[in-house]
Design a protein around this motif. Structure first.
Motif, PDB file in Angstrom:
ATOM      1  N   LYS A 110       0.832  -1.205   0.000  1.00  0.00           N
ATOM      2  CA  LYS A 110       0.000   0.000   0.000  1.00  0.00           C
ATOM      3  C   LYS A 110       0.870   1.259   0.000  1.00  0.00           C
ATOM      4  CE  LYS A 110      -3.192   2.352   3.129  1.00  0.00           C
ATOM      5  NZ  LYS A 110      -3.963   2.205   4.372  1.00  0.00           N
TER       6      LYS A 110
ATOM      7  N   SER B 121       2.773   1.621  -3.358  1.00  0.00           N
ATOM      8  CA  SER B 121       1.817   1.889  -4.427  1.00  0.00           C
ATOM      9  C   SER B 121       1.300   3.316  -4.362  1.00  0.00           C
ATOM     10  CB  SER B 121       0.644   0.912  -4.342  1.00  0.00           C
ATOM     11  OG  SER B 121       1.099  -0.392  -4.586  1.00  0.00           O
ATOM     12  N   ARG B 122       1.000   3.763  -3.179  1.00  0.00           N
ATOM     13  CA  ARG B 122       0.504   5.138  -3.007  1.00  0.00           C
ATOM     14  C   ARG B 122       1.558   6.139  -3.489  1.00  0.00           C
ATOM     15  NH1 ARG B 122      -1.683   6.145   2.643  1.00  0.00           N
ATOM     16  NH2 ARG B 122      -3.488   5.142   1.750  1.00  0.00           N
TER      17      ARG B 122
ATOM     18  N   CYS C 128       1.886   6.049  -7.362  1.00  0.00           N
ATOM     19  CA  CYS C 128       0.756   6.723  -8.026  1.00  0.00           C
ATOM     20  C   CYS C 128       0.853   8.237  -7.896  1.00  0.00           C
ATOM     21  CB  CYS C 128      -0.564   6.213  -7.466  1.00  0.00           C
ATOM     22  SG  CYS C 128      -0.953   4.535  -7.992  1.00  0.00           S
TER      23      CYS C 128
ATOM     24  N   SER D  66       1.346   9.789 -11.505  1.00  0.00           N
ATOM     25  CA  SER D  66      -0.027   9.994 -11.959  1.00  0.00           C
ATOM     26  C   SER D  66      -0.148  10.927 -13.152  1.00  0.00           C
ATOM     27  CB  SER D  66      -0.899  10.507 -10.814  1.00  0.00           C
ATOM     28  OG  SER D  66      -0.451  11.762 -10.372  1.00  0.00           O
TER      29      SER D  66
ATOM     30  N   THR E 221      -2.929   2.225 -13.563  1.00  0.00           N
ATOM     31  CA  THR E 221      -4.192   1.499 -13.720  1.00  0.00           C
ATOM     32  C   THR E 221      -4.083   0.119 -13.098  1.00  0.00           C
ATOM     33  OG1 THR E 221      -4.708   2.708 -15.743  1.00  0.00           O
ATOM     34  CG2 THR E 221      -5.850   0.610 -15.403  1.00  0.00           C
TER      35      THR E 221
ATOM     36  N   ARG F 172      -4.098   0.366  -9.261  1.00  0.00           N
ATOM     37  CA  ARG F 172      -5.445   0.645  -8.729  1.00  0.00           C
ATOM     38  C   ARG F 172      -6.335  -0.599  -8.798  1.00  0.00           C
ATOM     39  NH1 ARG F 172      -5.466   5.468  -6.947  1.00  0.00           N
ATOM     40  NH2 ARG F 172      -4.376   7.186  -7.934  1.00  0.00           N
ATOM     41  N   GLU F 173      -6.248  -1.361  -9.877  1.00  0.00           N
ATOM     42  CA  GLU F 173      -7.023  -2.605  -9.985  1.00  0.00           C
ATOM     43  C   GLU F 173      -6.556  -3.636  -8.955  1.00  0.00           C
ATOM     44  OE1 GLU F 173      -6.476  -3.667 -14.076  1.00  0.00           O
ATOM     45  OE2 GLU F 173      -7.972  -2.215 -14.776  1.00  0.00           O
TER      46      GLU F 173
ATOM     47  N   ALA G  64      -5.126  -2.986  -6.113  1.00  0.00           N
ATOM     48  CA  ALA G  64      -5.533  -2.501  -4.784  1.00  0.00           C
ATOM     49  C   ALA G  64      -6.969  -2.914  -4.482  1.00  0.00           C
ATOM     50  CB  ALA G  64      -5.379  -0.987  -4.700  1.00  0.00           C
TER      51      ALA G  64
ATOM     52  N   ASP H  49      -6.858   0.254   0.428  1.00  0.00           N
ATOM     53  CA  ASP H  49      -7.188   1.622   0.019  1.00  0.00           C
ATOM     54  C   ASP H  49      -5.898   2.417  -0.138  1.00  0.00           C
ATOM     55  OD1 ASP H  49      -8.338   4.075  -0.477  1.00  0.00           O
ATOM     56  OD2 ASP H  49      -8.769   4.471   1.631  1.00  0.00           O
TER      57      ASP H  49
END
Length: 73
Positions: free
Chosen positions: A38, A41-42, A45, A49, A59, A62-63, A65, A71
């Motif tokens: 998490k 990944s955060r 992104c 982004s 993408t 997010r999928e 996650a 979240d």
């Protein structure tokens, strides 16, 4: 822009690209807990982004996650 400043900017951009590649590899294939996944990944992104070339990675993250029930914001 001076050549020195241009060279520094290009070196920084190249280093950032390498770092993004390493982070994405770790997100996809690393042995991470959900919390570590998490966190990375955060960050990925947030950094990627706005970059068109990395939208497929964002993408996928997010999928993934949603699949993991994590979240990432």
């Amino acid at each position: 822009m001076s050549k020195t400043i241009y060279d520094i900017a290009m070196d920084n951009a190249k280093a950032l690209g390498k770092l993004q590649g390493a982070v994405m590899w770790t997100i996809r294939y690393g042995d991470l807990s959900d919390n570590d996944w998490k966190y990375l990944s955060r960050i990925y992104c947030e950094v990627a982004s706005d970059e068109e070339y990395s939208m497929s990675d964002v993408t996928w993250i997010r999928e993934e996650a949603v699949r993991r029930g994590v979240d990432i914001g």
